[in-house]
Design a protein around this motif. Structure first.
Motif, PDB file in Angstrom:
ATOM      1  N   UNK A 273      26.644  54.472  33.127  1.00 28.43           N
ATOM      2  CA  UNK A 273      27.241  53.548  34.110  1.00 28.43           C
ATOM      3  C   UNK A 273      28.759  53.495  33.950  1.00 28.43           C
TER       4      UNK A 273
ATOM      5  N   UNK B 216      29.962  56.502  35.734  1.00 28.88           N
ATOM      6  CA  UNK B 216      29.770  56.367  37.186  1.00 28.88           C
ATOM      7  C   UNK B 216      30.779  55.386  37.782  1.00 28.88           C
TER       8      UNK B 216
ATOM      9  N   UNK C 198      32.339  59.730  43.818  1.00 33.80           N
ATOM     10  CA  UNK C 198      30.939  59.773  44.211  1.00 33.80           C
ATOM     11  C   UNK C 198      30.747  59.187  45.615  1.00 33.80           C
TER      12      UNK C 198
ATOM     13  N   UNK D  46      28.237  64.799  44.686  1.00 35.83           N
ATOM     14  CA  UNK D  46      26.825  64.570  44.961  1.00 35.83           C
ATOM     15  C   UNK D  46      26.030  64.337  43.668  1.00 35.83           C
TER      16      UNK D  46
ATOM     17  N   UNK E 108      19.957  49.000  41.404  1.00 30.45           N
ATOM     18  CA  UNK E 108      19.991  49.488  40.022  1.00 30.45           C
ATOM     19  C   UNK E 108      21.407  49.586  39.476  1.00 30.45           C
ATOM     20  N   UNK E 109      22.377  49.419  40.362  1.00 30.20           N
ATOM     21  CA  UNK E 109      23.767  49.687  39.994  1.00 30.20           C
ATOM     22  C   UNK E 109      23.868  51.088  39.396  1.00 30.20           C
ATOM     23  N   UNK E 110      23.324  52.014  40.143  1.00 31.94           N
ATOM     24  CA  UNK E 110      23.232  53.407  39.689  1.00 31.94           C
ATOM     25  C   UNK E 110      23.415  54.292  40.917  1.00 31.94           C
ATOM     26  N   UNK E 111      24.410  55.178  40.934  1.00 28.05           N
ATOM     27  CA  UNK E 111      24.766  55.820  42.203  1.00 28.05           C
ATOM     28  C   UNK E 111      23.955  57.050  42.575  1.00 28.05           C
ATOM     29  N   UNK E 112      23.042  57.478  41.708  1.00 26.57           N
ATOM     30  CA  UNK E 112      22.349  58.735  42.014  1.00 26.57           C
ATOM     31  C   UNK E 112      20.833  58.573  41.984  1.00 26.57           C
TER      32      UNK E 112
END
Lengths: 106, 163
Positions: free
Chosen positions: A71, A74, A81, A87, B98-102
């Motif tokens: 995280x 990210x 992103x 991607x 999820x606070x998750x980008x993928x």
């Protein structure tokens, strides 16, 4: 054109990660060519800098579980992103101690 | 492998396509979407949000993740997969939730576990097996335990009935 030679996103990733985590080791691999024809990228404008594989070794990850580490990365790369068409980012996030135990490069 | 458990989430609200700032995005996750995602997360012990279906993954990372779950021996009865490509609201909503980008994203017992890299790393270290065992999500090692006594009983009965 020198355009095909420039790698603005890869450069931005390196700069951001170096600044935020001061990694003792950083490897950035661009896998985009392997994915350029995937359905998920249909109509995408960015197909040359879409898939990256990062290995980051930094003390910043100490005491943090894997999801928290990912995280952090990210969040740092949010713009790439969400707005620049990155991607997929494959991540290896290790502390220097973990890296010494298992020094696999990418 | 897994049976098709790609349940469609009944989402009807219009999730605006406006450019959401990541910092404020959570506010835009409507309670309807949030509830639908929560019920998806709660729908099985092991829940995978993926691109495509377990039989036909539409992305290499989703494919790799489903294969690892298969190799672990996840019980199909305790597994559900949701195809985010079928539903744009789910696709965007799960990232905020999820606070998750993928994608893919794995949940075990309502807890977010991670994406493909984390699942792979946990599979290699043995943590994944441990986690799945702890939550009783694996196929029992001797699934025929209960069936065998019946077969044995049948075998005893049959010769007699033939007489």
């Amino acid at each position: 054109m020198i355009r095909s030679m420039s790698k603005p996103i890869e450069q931005a990733i390196k700069t951001k990660i170096t600044g935020a985590f001061q990694p003792v080791h950083l490897a950035v691999k661009n896998d985009s060519s392997k994915h350029a024809h995937h359905a998920g990228l249909r109509g995408a404008t960015n197909v040359t800098e879409s898939h990256f594989r990062l290995t980051i070794v930094s003390d910043a990850f100490a005491g943090k579980a894997l999801p928290a580490r990912h995280r952090m990365v990210y969040t740092l790369l949010d713009e790439e992103i969400k707005e620049k068409g990155v991607h997929a980012v494959q991540l290896k996030t290790k502390t220097p101690t973990e890296w010494e135990k298992d020094p696999k490069d990418l | 492998m897994f049976r098709t458990t790609v349940n469609r989430i009944p989402l009807r609200s219009t999730f605006s396509q406006s450019i959401l700032r990541p910092q404020t995005a959570l506010r835009f996750l409507s309670s309807e979407t949030k509830n639908a995602i929560e019920s998806a997360v709660n729908s099985a012990k092991v829940v995978l949000f993926m691109k495509g279906t377990p039989q036909q993954p539409q992305c290499g990372f989703s494919r790799a993740t489903i294969q690892m779950l298969g190799q672990q021996g996840v019980d199909p009865e305790k597994f559900a997969a949701y195809n985010v490509l079928e539903d744009q609201e789910l696709r965007e909503g799960i990232k905020e939730y999820s606070q998750w980008p993928t994608i893919p994203q794995l949940y075990v017992d309502k807890e977010f576990v991670g994406g493909c890299d984390i699942v792979m790393s946990m599979a290699q270290s043995g943590e994944l097996t441990e986690l799945l065992e702890k939550h009783d999500a694996l196929i029992p090692e001797e699934p025929y335990d209960e069936a065998e006594p019946e077969k044995a009983a049948d075998a005893e009965v049959k010769p007699r009935s033939r007489d």
